[in-house]
Design a protein around this motif. Sequence first.
Motif, PDB file in Angstrom:
ATOM      1  N   GLY A 158      62.062  73.691  -4.574  1.00  0.00           N
ATOM      2  CA  GLY A 158      62.528  72.852  -3.482  1.00  0.00           C
ATOM      3  C   GLY A 158      63.597  73.547  -2.666  1.00  0.00           C
ATOM      4  O   GLY A 158      64.218  74.519  -3.105  1.00  0.00           O
ATOM      5  N   HIS A 159      63.789  73.017  -1.461  1.00  0.00           N
ATOM      6  CA  HIS A 159      64.779  73.597  -0.555  1.00  0.00           C
ATOM      7  C   HIS A 159      66.207  73.404  -1.079  1.00  0.00           C
ATOM      8  O   HIS A 159      66.562  72.336  -1.554  1.00  0.00           O
ATOM      9  CB  HIS A 159      64.676  72.943   0.822  1.00  0.00           C
ATOM     10  CG  HIS A 159      63.500  73.413   1.616  1.00  0.00           C
ATOM     11  ND1 HIS A 159      63.353  74.721   2.019  1.00  0.00           N
ATOM     12  CD2 HIS A 159      62.413  72.754   2.080  1.00  0.00           C
ATOM     13  CE1 HIS A 159      62.230  74.846   2.704  1.00  0.00           C
ATOM     14  NE2 HIS A 159      61.636  73.668   2.750  1.00  0.00           N
ATOM     15  N   LEU A 160      66.965  74.455  -0.935  1.00  0.00           N
ATOM     16  CA  LEU A 160      68.389  74.406  -1.253  1.00  0.00           C
ATOM     17  C   LEU A 160      69.102  73.571  -0.193  1.00  0.00           C
ATOM     18  O   LEU A 160      69.927  72.712  -0.487  1.00  0.00           O
ATOM     19  CB  LEU A 160      68.942  75.836  -1.255  1.00  0.00           C
ATOM     20  CG  LEU A 160      70.432  76.034  -1.451  1.00  0.00           C
ATOM     21  CD1 LEU A 160      70.839  75.632  -2.857  1.00  0.00           C
ATOM     22  CD2 LEU A 160      70.801  77.499  -1.204  1.00  0.00           C
ATOM     23  N   ASP A 161      68.765  73.838   1.072  1.00  0.00           N
ATOM     24  CA  ASP A 161      69.351  73.093   2.186  1.00  0.00           C
ATOM     25  C   ASP A 161      68.382  73.127   3.360  1.00  0.00           C
ATOM     26  O   ASP A 161      67.340  73.781   3.303  1.00  0.00           O
ATOM     27  CB  ASP A 161      70.721  73.650   2.584  1.00  0.00           C
ATOM     28  CG  ASP A 161      70.695  75.150   2.882  1.00  0.00           C
ATOM     29  OD1 ASP A 161      69.594  75.691   3.154  1.00  0.00           O
ATOM     30  OD2 ASP A 161      71.750  75.793   2.831  1.00  0.00           O
ATOM     31  N   GLU A 162      68.735  72.395   4.396  1.00  0.00           N
ATOM     32  CA  GLU A 162      67.855  72.277   5.561  1.00  0.00           C
ATOM     33  C   GLU A 162      68.758  71.841   6.703  1.00  0.00           C
ATOM     34  O   GLU A 162      69.703  71.071   6.488  1.00  0.00           O
ATOM     35  CB  GLU A 162      66.764  71.241   5.238  1.00  0.00           C
ATOM     36  CG  GLU A 162      65.588  71.162   6.185  1.00  0.00           C
ATOM     37  CD  GLU A 162      65.837  70.168   7.290  1.00  0.00           C
ATOM     38  OE1 GLU A 162      65.288  70.357   8.379  1.00  0.00           O
ATOM     39  OE2 GLU A 162      66.604  69.214   7.072  1.00  0.00           O
ATOM     40  N   PRO A 163      68.497  72.331   7.940  1.00  0.00           N
ATOM     41  CA  PRO A 163      69.455  72.087   9.022  1.00  0.00           C
ATOM     42  C   PRO A 163      69.839  70.613   9.204  1.00  0.00           C
ATOM     43  O   PRO A 163      71.020  70.297   9.368  1.00  0.00           O
ATOM     44  CB  PRO A 163      68.733  72.625  10.257  1.00  0.00           C
ATOM     45  CG  PRO A 163      67.828  73.679   9.730  1.00  0.00           C
ATOM     46  CD  PRO A 163      67.408  73.209   8.369  1.00  0.00           C
ATOM     47  N   ASP A 164      68.856  69.710   9.186  1.00  0.00           N
ATOM     48  CA  ASP A 164      69.168  68.309   9.436  1.00  0.00           C
ATOM     49  C   ASP A 164      69.683  67.589   8.198  1.00  0.00           C
ATOM     50  O   ASP A 164      70.538  66.716   8.278  1.00  0.00           O
ATOM     51  CB  ASP A 164      67.915  67.576   9.957  1.00  0.00           C
ATOM     52  CG  ASP A 164      67.506  68.099  11.321  1.00  0.00           C
ATOM     53  OD1 ASP A 164      68.415  68.574  12.043  1.00  0.00           O
ATOM     54  OD2 ASP A 164      66.317  68.066  11.645  1.00  0.00           O
ATOM     55  N   TYR A 165      69.126  67.949   7.055  1.00  0.00           N
ATOM     56  CA  TYR A 165      69.455  67.230   5.826  1.00  0.00           C
ATOM     57  C   TYR A 165      70.802  67.633   5.251  1.00  0.00           C
ATOM     58  O   TYR A 165      71.551  66.823   4.726  1.00  0.00           O
ATOM     59  CB  TYR A 165      68.357  67.455   4.787  1.00  0.00           C
ATOM     60  CG  TYR A 165      68.601  66.782   3.455  1.00  0.00           C
ATOM     61  CD1 TYR A 165      68.116  65.502   3.215  1.00  0.00           C
ATOM     62  CD2 TYR A 165      69.317  67.433   2.445  1.00  0.00           C
ATOM     63  CE1 TYR A 165      68.351  64.878   1.995  1.00  0.00           C
ATOM     64  CE2 TYR A 165      69.548  66.812   1.227  1.00  0.00           C
ATOM     65  CZ  TYR A 165      69.065  65.541   1.015  1.00  0.00           C
ATOM     66  OH  TYR A 165      69.290  64.931  -0.189  1.00  0.00           O
ATOM     67  N   GLY A 166      71.086  68.933   5.337  1.00  0.00           N
ATOM     68  CA  GLY A 166      72.276  69.443   4.659  1.00  0.00           C
ATOM     69  C   GLY A 166      71.904  70.016   3.305  1.00  0.00           C
ATOM     70  O   GLY A 166      70.779  70.464   3.113  1.00  0.00           O
ATOM     71  N   ILE A 167      72.845  69.964   2.400  1.00  0.00           N
ATOM     72  CA  ILE A 167      72.647  70.597   1.096  1.00  0.00           C
ATOM     73  C   ILE A 167      71.954  69.640   0.135  1.00  0.00           C
ATOM     74  O   ILE A 167      72.345  68.495  -0.004  1.00  0.00           O
ATOM     75  CB  ILE A 167      74.004  71.037   0.514  1.00  0.00           C
ATOM     76  CG1 ILE A 167      74.672  72.036   1.488  1.00  0.00           C
ATOM     77  CG2 ILE A 167      73.821  71.681  -0.855  1.00  0.00           C
ATOM     78  CD1 ILE A 167      76.100  72.347   1.162  1.00  0.00           C
ATOM     79  N   HIS A 234      67.281  82.849   9.287  1.00  0.00           N
ATOM     80  CA  HIS A 234      67.421  81.569   8.589  1.00  0.00           C
ATOM     81  C   HIS A 234      66.780  81.598   7.210  1.00  0.00           C
ATOM     82  O   HIS A 234      66.117  80.669   6.808  1.00  0.00           O
ATOM     83  CB  HIS A 234      66.865  80.413   9.438  1.00  0.00           C
ATOM     84  CG  HIS A 234      67.726  80.121  10.619  1.00  0.00           C
ATOM     85  ND1 HIS A 234      68.656  79.098  10.648  1.00  0.00           N
ATOM     86  CD2 HIS A 234      67.845  80.766  11.806  1.00  0.00           C
ATOM     87  CE1 HIS A 234      69.286  79.111  11.802  1.00  0.00           C
ATOM     88  NE2 HIS A 234      68.815  80.114  12.523  1.00  0.00           N
TER      89      HIS A 234
END
Lengths: 248, 273
Positions: A158-167, A234
């Motif tokens: 899974g993603h560590l972070d994402e621009p809109d979601y955050g960490i 990114h």
Amino acid sequence: MTLTSSRRRVAAAVAAALLAGTCTAWFTRPAASANPADGDPFRASTTVTTLPPDDPALPTPPAGSSGAPPSGARSASGPAAKSGVPLLGRALPNAAEKSSLPAPTSFSIARLGITMKVRAEGVAGDGQMALAPSPADIGWYRYGSRPGDPAGATVLAGHLDEPDYGIGPLAKLVKLRQGDIITVTSGTKKFRYSVTSVTSIKKTALDLSGLFTRVGPPLLHVVTCGGNFDQETHHYDANVVVIAKPIR
Amino acid sequence: MKTLRIAAITALAFSPLALASTAQAADGDATVSVLHGVPGATVDVYANGKALLTNFKPGTLTDPVMLPAGDYDLKVVAAGAGADGKAVTEAKGVAVPAGANITVVAHLTADGKPILTPYVNDTSMVPAGQARLTVRHDAAAPAVDVRANGTAALKGLTNPNEAKAVVPAGTIKADVTLAGTSTVVIGPANLDLKEGTNTIVYAWGSAADKNLKLAVQTVSGMNSAPGGVNAGSGGQAAAQAAASDTGRYVAIAGVAALAGGVVLFGRRKATNR
């Protein structure tokens, strides 16, 4: 006179205090930030090359050891009975039997307070593993093994972070210690795993066929990103890989 | 050349098996399956005079077995006829190369005569998320097209040839039409093309006898890993790590300033006194 000398002394005092304070803080810094819990013991408890030592050099399970599903042939020919059992040669294990186990649905680590929904994912357009869009969810590589399967790695990433979601919650993975319990739920079935290693590996050095292996002992591989973030591409330059073994 | 490469790959892949079982020359073995695609005849199959299969019914595909590499004389006789019985069809000196994955098919020729055709199954790797589809024309029928989800995917296939393609894994709706027409002769059938497998579809039977059918074989183990896991695009976690550093410096400065203030206050007090 008194005023200027006082000012001078004040300035000197402030400068000295700042210098002393900064120095003190600075000297205290290494002790505080080299918190061993964040790094070395993990690395020490880890096979540095990472990934199970018994991973095969080739990601190929016995090619063709597999399975001609006789049922398919039978259904094509109607009720065709037991004919077709060869009398010569050595029979091969039927590795192609499709797992009848349910797909994983939930992922949790009680000690870190993490609970995530598991989404089945395949391969993205760029050939990398597809991931759930939100860091709140974790993806399961649906072409690989399932929890409870007798062989191969169940891969969750899974993603560590994402621009809109955050960490996302997976940022806490680096805090895992050997022996920590990870629970993966498939429908109503719970599978518990014990963490054996947590490693940060440069993406360029990652053994992908080992990470996604479908042969060898049944293991859980939990993957997210780590290392340095490249502001232009990114992308992070490393993966954090947690390996855990099933608790029987 | 290609056979050699396949042989090398399979030999490597099999080496754990070789160690696990009798270490006896498994490198020299080949994986062999047999498909019975001659309508109406229950048969026995002999290999070099020894019974390989008995009471073998049409439409049946055997599980794969490992046989020592070499040349085999294969003979198909009516069930119970014995090794010396009259051959329904036979093939002498069928080459079974070490490491190869082979399916021997007993089927009808385009004009309806029984024949044995050995096929080498392609076990080369496919990209992650993909599957290989192989179609073999083993029917007494003219050239056909194979349609996937209504679109002609493999065209003009003739007996006993095969056509193959690497396609995204998943279920397709397949049917077989007379080449260049939309006259469906077999199907439609749903085919589950599992990732990392070679799904081999055999068209067998006879158009004249209206008993054309499909048989399906799945050979697995051609899966490869995805190209990576790109699991972060925000950079916030990295930024937070950096920010916590900055925060530490700010805290240090603050503490120092506070200390300075205390000293200053103390000094002022002393001066005023």
